[in-house]
Design an enzyme around this catalytic site. Structure first.
Site, mmCIF file in Angstrom:
data_model
loop_
_atom_site.group_PDB
_atom_site.id
_atom_site.type_symbol
_atom_site.label_atom_id
_atom_site.label_comp_id
_atom_site.label_asym_id
_atom_site.label_seq_id
_atom_site.Cartn_x
_atom_site.Cartn_y
_atom_site.Cartn_z
ATOM 1 N N GLY A 262 0.813 -1.217 0.000
ATOM 2 C CA GLY A 262 0.000 0.000 0.000
ATOM 3 C C GLY A 262 0.845 1.265 0.000
ATOM 4 N N THR A 263 2.096 1.110 -0.439
ATOM 5 C CA THR A 263 3.051 2.217 -0.470
ATOM 6 C C THR A 263 2.497 3.432 -1.207
ATOM 7 O OG1 THR A 263 4.639 0.417 -0.811
ATOM 8 C CG2 THR A 263 5.487 2.669 -0.969
ATOM 9 N N HIS B 244 11.889 1.080 0.821
ATOM 10 C CA HIS B 244 11.472 -0.300 1.122
ATOM 11 C C HIS B 244 12.504 -0.993 2.015
ATOM 12 C CE1 HIS B 244 8.054 -0.261 -1.497
ATOM 13 N NE2 HIS B 244 8.730 -0.225 -2.623
ATOM 14 N N SER C 246 -0.302 -9.644 -4.688
ATOM 15 C CA SER C 246 -0.096 -8.352 -5.356
ATOM 16 C C SER C 246 1.283 -8.312 -6.030
ATOM 17 C CB SER C 246 -0.228 -7.227 -4.325
ATOM 18 O OG SER C 246 -0.092 -5.977 -4.927
ATOM 19 N N ARG D 100 -4.274 -1.982 -8.868
ATOM 20 C CA ARG D 100 -4.835 -3.205 -9.434
ATOM 21 C C ARG D 100 -6.253 -3.414 -8.934
ATOM 22 N NH1 ARG D 100 -4.980 -8.816 -8.495
ATOM 23 N NH2 ARG D 100 -4.414 -8.422 -6.323
ATOM 24 N N LYS D 101 -6.430 -3.861 -7.697
ATOM 25 C CA LYS D 101 -7.756 -4.171 -7.168
ATOM 26 C C LYS D 101 -8.025 -3.521 -5.812
ATOM 27 C CE LYS D 101 -9.430 -8.782 -8.364
ATOM 28 N NZ LYS D 101 -9.311 -10.183 -7.880
HETATM 29 P P1 PAP Z 1 4.613 -0.677 -4.837
HETATM 30 O O1 PAP Z 1 5.382 -1.428 -3.808
HETATM 31 O O2 PAP Z 1 4.863 -1.158 -6.239
HETATM 32 O O3 PAP Z 1 4.721 0.806 -4.676
HETATM 33 P P2 PAP Z 1 2.188 -0.639 -3.364
HETATM 34 O O4 PAP Z 1 1.605 0.691 -3.611
HETATM 35 O O5 PAP Z 1 2.893 -0.858 -2.080
HETATM 36 O O6 PAP Z 1 3.085 -1.068 -4.595
HETATM 37 O O7 PAP Z 1 1.029 -1.730 -3.402
HETATM 38 C C1 PAP Z 1 0.125 -1.804 -4.442
HETATM 39 C C2 PAP Z 1 -1.171 -2.294 -3.834
HETATM 40 O O8 PAP Z 1 -1.824 -1.199 -3.163
HETATM 41 C C3 PAP Z 1 -2.119 -2.784 -4.901
HETATM 42 O O9 PAP Z 1 -2.819 -3.864 -4.286
HETATM 43 P P3 PAP Z 1 -3.477 -5.061 -5.137
HETATM 44 O O10 PAP Z 1 -2.442 -5.579 -6.078
HETATM 45 O O11 PAP Z 1 -3.899 -6.066 -4.112
HETATM 46 O O12 PAP Z 1 -4.637 -4.458 -5.838
HETATM 47 C C4 PAP Z 1 -2.988 -1.573 -5.132
HETATM 48 O O13 PAP Z 1 -4.233 -1.871 -5.721
HETATM 49 C C5 PAP Z 1 -3.123 -1.025 -3.735
HETATM 50 N N1 PAP Z 1 -3.455 0.408 -3.733
HETATM 51 C C6 PAP Z 1 -2.940 1.368 -4.539
HETATM 52 N N2 PAP Z 1 -3.506 2.552 -4.266
HETATM 53 C C7 PAP Z 1 -4.389 2.346 -3.268
HETATM 54 C C8 PAP Z 1 -5.281 3.215 -2.539
HETATM 55 N N3 PAP Z 1 -5.386 4.506 -2.822
HETATM 56 N N4 PAP Z 1 -6.022 2.660 -1.572
HETATM 57 C C9 PAP Z 1 -5.934 1.345 -1.265
HETATM 58 N N5 PAP Z 1 -5.117 0.477 -1.910
HETATM 59 C C10 PAP Z 1 -4.341 0.976 -2.899
#
Ligand code: PAP
Length: 322
Positions: free
Chosen positions: A84-85, A144, A174, A288-289
């Site tokens: 959720g970074t 990270h 993810s 993504r989701k």
């Molecule tokens: P990164 O390490 O590549 O930066 P990061 O942002 O940590 O990725 O994680 C991505 C996850 O956060 C995705 O989860 P999923 O694959 O299970 O869908 C992404 O959908 C989710 N994500 C991104 N933005 C948000 C948001 N605003 N609120 C909640 N979840 C989010």
């Protein structure tokens, strides 16, 4: 606006990221002597001081430890990848700079959260071009790296660190989606490596526990957040975050619904639908989701039991649960 002054450069996809040989780092020779794991296909990971890190990023982290120039106002956001970074970066940036940028003319409308809050590890590894000097103050910086890998000044100064963790199985799913868009690592292979702790920035339990332990002993140093709790009550999380970094919402702001506006502005649907994030295939894996428990669509009950058992063992006696 400082962020806008920076030249927007597309974030590299995995295939575009330079190999270690092409990257710039005086620490690369050292990294090439460390134990290696090739199973992730996208890039090798190397083991250093108990943690596995992408071979192409580790030299940058070592360089960062040596040369990072700390500003007393810096704020660090830390997490394992796929925890959720992107969300945490958007929220922290929006909260900190809320008096500078209006919601209608905001850097996050034009730039991805990772451009507003650079990943220090990648910047020092030469993988992204980001001038840390032109970020608006206070700088919000991402990493990270495990806590023990942070530059000494970050650990010993008052620099606040916000850490976000996410349930192990959802992180794995993810992460695998991000990787599988770029190479063909079978899910079972990723699962086994994950279970063995041989995953980027892993063993992931040790990563979480380092930050968790500091958060217990020094509540002013590390704010420890859980993705699932934030999803459940984002208002509460945003309020805690603002308090922690020393810019609490005023009564007047609360009355004017500013907390709710911050939450909505940084929500998954809002960010995902912005042109800067939408029309860009390399952002697919960032948005993504966003579903808690999505692992159930990919991990069998047997695999879940195995990973849960390992997680339980690794967290034993720590007091931490997901
Ligand atoms: P990164 O390490 O590549 O930066 P990061 O942002 O940590 O990725 O994680 C991505 C996850 O956060 C995705 O989860 P999923 O694959 O299970 O869908 C992404 O959908 C989710 N994500 C991104 N933005 C948000 C948001 N605003 N609120 C909640 N979840 C989010």
């Amino acid at each position: 606006m400082a962020v806008e002054d920076s030249k927007q450069r597309p974030r590299p996809t995995f295939s575009e990221i330079p190999t270690l040989e092409e990257g710039e780092s005086k620490n690369k020779e050292l990294v090439l002597t460390l134990p290696v794991e090739q199973g992730w296909v996208a890039s090798a990971i190397r083991q250093h001081q108990g943690f596995w890190v992408w071979e192409r990023v580790l030299p940058g982290i070592l360089t960062m430890q040596e040369v990072f120039k700390h500003d007393p106002n810096d704020i660090i956001v830390a997490s394992l990848p796929k925890s959720g970074t992107t969300w945490l970066k958007a929220l922290t940036f929006t909260i900190v700079h809320r008096s500078k940028f209006s919601f209608s003319d905001h850097p996050l409308l034009k730039f991805n959260p990772h451009d507003c809050v650079p990943v220090l590890d990648h910047t020092y590894a030469g993988l992204v071009e980001q001038n840390l000097k032109i970020l608006p103050s206070p700088r919000v910086l991402g990493t990270h790296t495990p806590y023990s890998f942070l530059p000494e000044i970050v650990k010993t100064s008052d620099c606040p660190i916000i850490y976000l963790c996410r349930e192990t199985k959802d992180v794995l799913v993810s992460f695998w989606h991000m990787l599988s868009a770029r190479n063909s690592i079978p899910f079972n292979q990723a699962f086994e490596l994950f279970c063995e702790g041989r995953a980027p920035y892993g063993p992931i339990w040790d990563h979480v526990l380092e930050y968790y332990t500091i958060s217990l002993h020094n509540q002013k140093k590390v704010l420890f957040l859980k993705y699932e709790e934030m999803m459940n009550d984002p208002i509460e999380a945003v309020t805690r975050l603002a308090d922690f970094i020393g810019c609490p919402f005023t009564e007047e702001e609360v009355k004017q619904n500013v907390v709710v506006k911050v939450v909505e502005f940084c929500s998954f649907n809002k960010l995902k639908d912005l042109d800067v994030n939408k029309n860009n295939s390399k952002n697919d894996f960032l948005f993504r989701k966003a579903v808690v428990g999505d692992w159930q669509n990919y991990i069998t009950a047997e695999m879940a039991t195995k990973l849960d058992k390992i997680t339980e063992e690794r967290l034993q006696d720590s007091g931490f649960t997901y």
